[in-house]
Motif scaffolding. Structure first.
Motif, mmCIF file in Angstrom:
data_model
loop_
_atom_site.group_PDB
_atom_site.id
_atom_site.type_symbol
_atom_site.label_atom_id
_atom_site.label_comp_id
_atom_site.label_asym_id
_atom_site.label_seq_id
_atom_site.Cartn_x
_atom_site.Cartn_y
_atom_site.Cartn_z
ATOM 1 N N LEU A 1 0.929 -1.016 0.016
ATOM 2 C CA LEU A 1 0.305 0.040 -0.016
ATOM 3 C C LEU A 1 0.742 1.207 0.049
ATOM 4 C CD1 LEU A 1 -2.746 1.547 0.183
ATOM 5 C CD2 LEU A 1 -2.789 1.009 2.659
ATOM 6 N N MET A 2 1.805 1.127 0.828
ATOM 7 C CA MET A 2 2.853 2.390 0.642
ATOM 8 C C MET A 2 3.479 2.530 -0.656
ATOM 9 S SD MET A 2 2.715 4.016 3.762
ATOM 10 C CE MET A 2 1.280 3.730 3.792
ATOM 11 N N ASP A 3 3.930 1.613 -1.195
ATOM 12 C CA ASP A 3 4.438 1.862 -2.372
ATOM 13 C C ASP A 3 3.510 2.315 -3.688
ATOM 14 O OD1 ASP A 3 6.933 0.740 -1.810
ATOM 15 O OD2 ASP A 3 6.653 -1.283 -2.479
ATOM 16 N N LYS A 4 2.340 1.713 -3.576
ATOM 17 C CA LYS A 4 1.213 2.295 -4.562
ATOM 18 C C LYS A 4 0.806 3.799 -4.098
ATOM 19 C CE LYS A 4 -0.687 -1.904 -6.154
ATOM 20 N NZ LYS A 4 -2.111 -2.315 -6.667
ATOM 21 N N LEU A 5 0.918 4.165 -2.794
ATOM 22 C CA LEU A 5 0.495 5.578 -2.560
ATOM 23 C C LEU A 5 1.690 6.384 -2.938
ATOM 24 C CD1 LEU A 5 -1.514 5.032 0.657
ATOM 25 C CD2 LEU A 5 -2.453 5.810 -1.773
ATOM 26 N N LYS A 6 2.957 5.708 -2.731
ATOM 27 C CA LYS A 6 4.043 6.400 -3.102
ATOM 28 C C LYS A 6 4.186 6.853 -4.714
ATOM 29 C CE LYS A 6 7.916 4.250 -3.538
ATOM 30 N NZ LYS A 6 8.988 3.454 -3.259
ATOM 31 N N ASP A 7 3.868 5.576 -5.291
ATOM 32 C CA ASP A 7 4.051 6.087 -6.898
ATOM 33 C C ASP A 7 2.863 7.047 -7.087
ATOM 34 O OD1 ASP A 7 5.839 4.401 -7.130
ATOM 35 O OD2 ASP A 7 4.642 2.624 -7.645
ATOM 36 N N MET A 8 1.608 7.169 -6.563
ATOM 37 C CA MET A 8 0.511 8.106 -6.878
ATOM 38 C C MET A 8 1.033 9.404 -6.421
ATOM 39 S SD MET A 8 -3.207 8.343 -5.225
ATOM 40 C CE MET A 8 -2.597 9.304 -3.616
ATOM 41 N N THR A 9 1.688 9.616 -5.394
ATOM 42 C CA THR A 9 2.115 10.894 -4.660
ATOM 43 C C THR A 9 3.095 11.442 -5.731
ATOM 44 O OG1 THR A 9 1.805 10.269 -2.467
ATOM 45 C CG2 THR A 9 3.035 12.170 -2.885
ATOM 46 N N ILE A 10 4.146 10.647 -6.280
ATOM 47 C CA ILE A 10 5.237 11.260 -6.983
ATOM 48 C C ILE A 10 4.489 11.703 -8.597
ATOM 49 C CG2 ILE A 10 7.089 10.408 -8.275
ATOM 50 C CD1 ILE A 10 7.867 8.584 -5.971
ATOM 51 N N GLU B 1 12.765 11.768 -4.992
ATOM 52 C CA GLU B 1 12.672 11.787 -6.469
ATOM 53 C C GLU B 1 11.977 13.135 -6.857
ATOM 54 O OE1 GLU B 1 11.592 10.223 -10.054
ATOM 55 O OE2 GLU B 1 12.739 9.289 -8.327
ATOM 56 N N LEU B 2 11.330 14.021 -5.998
ATOM 57 C CA LEU B 2 10.690 15.035 -6.128
ATOM 58 C C LEU B 2 12.016 16.561 -6.051
ATOM 59 C CD1 LEU B 2 7.280 15.159 -4.583
ATOM 60 C CD2 LEU B 2 7.990 14.607 -7.017
ATOM 61 N N GLN B 3 12.930 16.334 -5.239
ATOM 62 C CA GLN B 3 13.794 17.412 -5.250
ATOM 63 C C GLN B 3 14.613 17.626 -6.436
ATOM 64 O OE1 GLN B 3 17.566 14.644 -3.344
ATOM 65 N NE2 GLN B 3 17.283 16.560 -2.563
ATOM 66 N N HIS B 4 14.392 16.612 -7.649
ATOM 67 C CA HIS B 4 14.855 17.275 -8.690
ATOM 68 C C HIS B 4 14.038 18.282 -9.835
ATOM 69 C CE1 HIS B 4 18.061 14.336 -7.517
ATOM 70 N NE2 HIS B 4 17.195 13.339 -7.632
ATOM 71 N N GLU B 5 13.004 18.570 -9.112
ATOM 72 C CA GLU B 5 11.757 19.055 -9.709
ATOM 73 C C GLU B 5 12.019 20.562 -9.652
ATOM 74 O OE1 GLU B 5 9.370 17.591 -11.848
ATOM 75 O OE2 GLU B 5 10.862 15.937 -11.369
ATOM 76 N N GLY B 6 12.947 21.127 -8.805
ATOM 77 C CA GLY B 6 13.273 22.456 -8.798
ATOM 78 C C GLY B 6 12.230 23.514 -8.235
ATOM 79 N N VAL B 7 11.445 22.825 -7.266
ATOM 80 C CA VAL B 7 10.479 23.878 -6.449
ATOM 81 C C VAL B 7 10.735 23.317 -5.057
ATOM 82 C CG1 VAL B 7 8.796 23.904 -8.233
ATOM 83 C CG2 VAL B 7 8.541 22.231 -6.352
ATOM 84 N N TYR C 1 7.872 2.169 9.190
ATOM 85 C CA TYR C 1 6.845 1.891 8.335
ATOM 86 C C TYR C 1 6.563 3.157 7.394
ATOM 87 C CZ TYR C 1 5.653 -2.188 11.443
ATOM 88 O OH TYR C 1 5.912 -3.462 12.168
ATOM 89 N N ILE C 2 7.242 4.547 7.746
ATOM 90 C CA ILE C 2 6.824 5.652 7.012
ATOM 91 C C ILE C 2 7.881 6.095 6.398
ATOM 92 C CG2 ILE C 2 5.642 7.724 7.014
ATOM 93 C CD1 ILE C 2 3.817 5.353 7.516
ATOM 94 N N LYS C 3 8.940 6.390 7.275
ATOM 95 C CA LYS C 3 10.266 7.304 6.898
ATOM 96 C C LYS C 3 10.804 6.588 5.483
ATOM 97 C CE LYS C 3 14.335 9.502 8.404
ATOM 98 N NZ LYS C 3 15.306 9.700 9.820
ATOM 99 N N PRO C 4 10.961 5.507 5.332
ATOM 100 C CA PRO C 4 11.650 5.033 3.822
ATOM 101 C C PRO C 4 10.733 5.794 2.622
ATOM 102 C CG PRO C 4 11.579 3.245 5.254
ATOM 103 C CD PRO C 4 10.757 4.402 6.116
ATOM 104 N N THR C 5 9.359 5.450 2.998
ATOM 105 C CA THR C 5 8.469 5.865 1.847
ATOM 106 C C THR C 5 8.535 7.478 1.363
ATOM 107 O OG1 THR C 5 6.905 3.991 2.246
ATOM 108 C CG2 THR C 5 6.049 6.034 1.241
ATOM 109 N N MET C 6 8.409 8.244 2.763
ATOM 110 C CA MET C 6 8.716 9.717 2.633
ATOM 111 C C MET C 6 10.055 10.236 1.896
ATOM 112 S SD MET C 6 5.837 10.583 3.502
ATOM 113 C CE MET C 6 5.953 12.402 3.573
#
Length: 344
Positions: free
Chosen positions: A176-185, A228-234, A217-222
């Motif tokens: 579930l964490m992986d699926k929500l991670k992919d959705m969030t990214i 992944e997002l830190q390369h987006e420049g915002v 249970y959470i920190k690795p996902t976060m």
């Protein structure tokens, strides 16, 4: 159009001319114009009409004089793309008619296609970038917070079902964490590509976990999401309530700004070793007090926040309906005036 970038400068811990300010839930319940719209439209109906949603998002910028806009939408907006039926019930919040509590239910969850599933969100962002003279913040709910709604079936105080799945079925939990991670990214990248200039993740309920469970249970996902997002420049912002015990772990994540709730002052956070820019954190209940009290509390918060570069004034939780527009207008003007004198 004069461009106001004080918010972005604070996110980057650069020197400001004044302390920038915006308010969580600034677009919505405390505004008479919004309440009138809600007599005719539901939240989902507003967000699915880009021109109307842009109007709601921009209203507090024009009305209060704040230094950033935050896109009007709900953290559950992308969840239907997974194949989950979500209803936002007035006075209750998100309600899921078939909670996700088994491995099989997790396996059935789909994947988001932002351009198809949330095109209305992306269209609103594009529209707002043409209208705003302040930065536009967009956001997502964090995997734990979204998972808590999916598993509990709605809002919860104890998160018994969520923790039960986490502890008893780690295979289902991490899937579930992986699926929500992919959705969030994917959701975040699409919003940034459409013009979002800062991105905030609301992990509203993660304070329900202790430090060890957060790390397991959470920190690795976060970490994966923000890496992944830190390369987006915002600038990337993380906020949650009741999470003081997690701040040092948050400080280790690749983020730019930590949003504080009202329980931890900027000075306390820095004394704990927090090195990120800080956002917060006036208790919104204070906004019902006499102006003398509001000014005193705001002054104390500003004095602490300005001890180091990288401070954004906000409330420690969302603005609620009883707060008057005039109070927020007066507070915003005071923050700008007081901080500009101190910084000048």
């Amino acid at each position: 159009m004069t461009w106001n970038e004080e918010f972005l400068k604070a996110c980057r811990k650069e020197n400001n001319r004044f302390v920038p300010v915006w308010y969580m839930r600034q677009a919505g319940r405390s505004q008479p114009e919004y309440r009138k719209l809600k007599e005719k439209y539901s939240l989902f109906e507003i967000t699915h009409q880009p021109e109307l949603c842009a109007q709601v998002t921009k209203l507090p910028v024009d009305q209060h004089g704040v230094d950033a806009a935050i896109l009007y939408k709900d953290i559950m907006s992308p969840v239907p793309s997974l194949g989950v039926n979500v209803e936002i019930k007035a006075g209750v919040g998100p309600v899921i008619d078939q909670p996700i509590r088994t491995l099989e239910a997790v396996e059935r969850l789909g994947m988001i296609q932002p351009e198809k599933d949330v095109s209305y969100v992306l269209d609103t962002i594009k529209l707002l970038r043409k209208q705003l003279d302040v930065p536009l913040i967009t956001f997502a709910g964090a995997p734990f917070t979204i998972a808590s709604y999916l598993i509990e079936g709605g809002p919860s105080r104890e998160y018994h079902e969520t923790k039960a799945l986490m502890y008893s079925n780690p295979t289902a939990w991490f899937m579930l964490m992986d699926k929500l991670k992919d959705m969030t990214i994917a959701y975040a990248k699409a919003q940034i590509a459409s013009g979002a200039q800062a991105f905030q993740i609301f992990d509203s309920w993660v304070g329900a976990l202790n430090v060890d469970d957060f790390r397991t249970y959470i920190k690795p996902t976060m970490h994966d999401i923000f890496s992944e997002l830190q390369h987006e420049g915002v600038p990337l912002i993380l906020y949650g309530t009741g999470a003081r015990h997690l701040l040092n772990d948050w400080n280790e994540l690749p983020i730019d700004v930590i949003g504080l709730d009202w329980r931890t002052s900027p000075r306390e956070a820095r004394e704990m070793g927090i090195t990120k820019a800080l956002q917060g954190n006036l208790d919104p209940s204070i906004l019902l007090a006499p102006w003398e009290v509001i000014e005193r509390k705001a002054t104390q918060l500003l004095d602490e926040g300005m001890e180091e570069a990288g401070f954004i004034f906000n409330v420690g939780k969302g603005i609620f309906p009883e707060v008057k527009v005039e109070t927020l207008q007066r507070l915003t003007a005071f923050i700008h005036e007081y901080s500009s004198k101190k910084m000048g």
